[in-house]
Design a protein around this motif. Sequence first.
Motif, PDB file in Angstrom:
ATOM      1  N   ASN A  44     -34.467  16.958 -29.703  1.00 57.14           N
ATOM      2  CA  ASN A  44     -33.404  17.651 -29.139  1.00 57.14           C
ATOM      3  C   ASN A  44     -33.425  19.061 -29.344  1.00 57.14           C
ATOM      4  O   ASN A  44     -33.117  19.716 -28.380  1.00 57.14           O
ATOM      5  CB  ASN A  44     -32.132  17.271 -29.717  1.00 57.14           C
ATOM      6  CG  ASN A  44     -31.271  16.107 -28.915  1.00 57.14           C
ATOM      7  OD1 ASN A  44     -31.513  15.986 -27.756  1.00 57.14           O
ATOM      8  ND2 ASN A  44     -30.032  15.681 -29.462  1.00 57.14           N
ATOM      9  N   GLU A  62     -29.718  19.971 -28.083  1.00 61.33           N
ATOM     10  CA  GLU A  62     -28.981  20.243 -29.114  1.00 61.33           C
ATOM     11  C   GLU A  62     -27.969  21.223 -29.273  1.00 61.33           C
ATOM     12  O   GLU A  62     -26.937  20.799 -30.008  1.00 61.33           O
ATOM     13  CB  GLU A  62     -30.083  20.549 -30.343  1.00 61.33           C
ATOM     14  CG  GLU A  62     -29.632  20.688 -31.654  1.00 61.33           C
ATOM     15  CD  GLU A  62     -29.788  19.451 -32.388  1.00 61.33           C
ATOM     16  OE1 GLU A  62     -28.721  19.328 -33.465  1.00 61.33           O
ATOM     17  OE2 GLU A  62     -29.894  18.333 -31.980  1.00 61.33           O
ATOM     18  N   GLY A  90     -31.835  25.580 -30.314  1.00 60.58           N
ATOM     19  CA  GLY A  90     -30.851  24.513 -30.854  1.00 60.58           C
ATOM     20  C   GLY A  90     -31.212  24.527 -32.655  1.00 60.58           C
ATOM     21  O   GLY A  90     -30.126  24.528 -33.352  1.00 60.58           O
ATOM     22  N   LYS A  94     -28.208  25.372 -35.113  1.00 58.68           N
ATOM     23  CA  LYS A  94     -27.656  24.671 -36.171  1.00 58.68           C
ATOM     24  C   LYS A  94     -27.790  25.189 -37.467  1.00 58.68           C
ATOM     25  O   LYS A  94     -26.905  25.130 -38.316  1.00 58.68           O
ATOM     26  CB  LYS A  94     -28.556  23.178 -36.315  1.00 58.68           C
ATOM     27  CG  LYS A  94     -28.225  22.263 -37.296  1.00 58.68           C
ATOM     28  CD  LYS A  94     -29.028  20.961 -36.956  1.00 58.68           C
ATOM     29  CE  LYS A  94     -28.573  19.850 -37.893  1.00 58.68           C
ATOM     30  NZ  LYS A  94     -29.535  18.612 -37.820  1.00 58.68           N
TER      31      LYS A  94
END
Length: 268
Positions: A44, A62, A90, A94
């Motif tokens: 992802n 993601e 991503g 995160k």
Amino acid sequence: MSQETETFEIILGRVEHINASHFNCLSFAKASDMVNGINVRLSNMAGGYPFSFGGVTWHDSETLYLCGEFSDASDKHLSVQKEMQRQTSGFAAKRFVKNKYKRFIRSDFSTFRIQWMLFVVWMKCKDNADFANMLLLLPHNVIIIEDTTKQHSDTKEIWGCTNQALSAKRAEVKKETVRQAKADYPNISKAALKRLVNSETCKVNGIGTFVGQNNLGKILMICRDCLIQGVEPPIDYALLESKDIHIMGKRLTFPTNNTPMSNLHIVA
């Protein structure tokens, strides 16, 4: 899973024990992994497969998935989503955004995260032909597995599987590859050594047992099979519709006449 019939049954949310010496497994852990000469950028986090959804271009799946964790109608969740979408990857979304706002994650997210992931990955398949074609290039009988052995998150056996025996063997191969490369090519660059190690360790397969739910691997297989068959995946839209999901200031609406996720089968 039945080894006698050599059939792997795809059931999202079920813990699997996949014997790598019995099934044809294609495992990936990072975007640079190579399998049979193919760069299987299935993670992802992998960039290079942007797709449009909701009038916005997403760098990777993601980031859109993470936005689902902050998807109520509040201004706070909208601001978190916008901050995530501004990130270049991503991984950054995160690490630098989600971790900062963890206390604001929807308390019910675990009840629909798997179906949300299936929906997000399918949106990427539909809008990015390169990603869809990469899935179609993979052997159609392989069991796709996200190898999360070296991850430390509490969801590593939800999205992927661990395989300690395979990890140990690859560590041995890595050590020997580094030793031999430095002996043969004393001036080898770090980048070249990293590529060589990755190439050699990815050749080591068919060892140990993969344990975990492997939901991302299953979702990729579901999407692959649907691309082959020319059909839509049986996403549980009724569940997603009931969760009042808002992305970038808009409430998502889903068709509710679809049947819930049914079991799919592939021959391994």
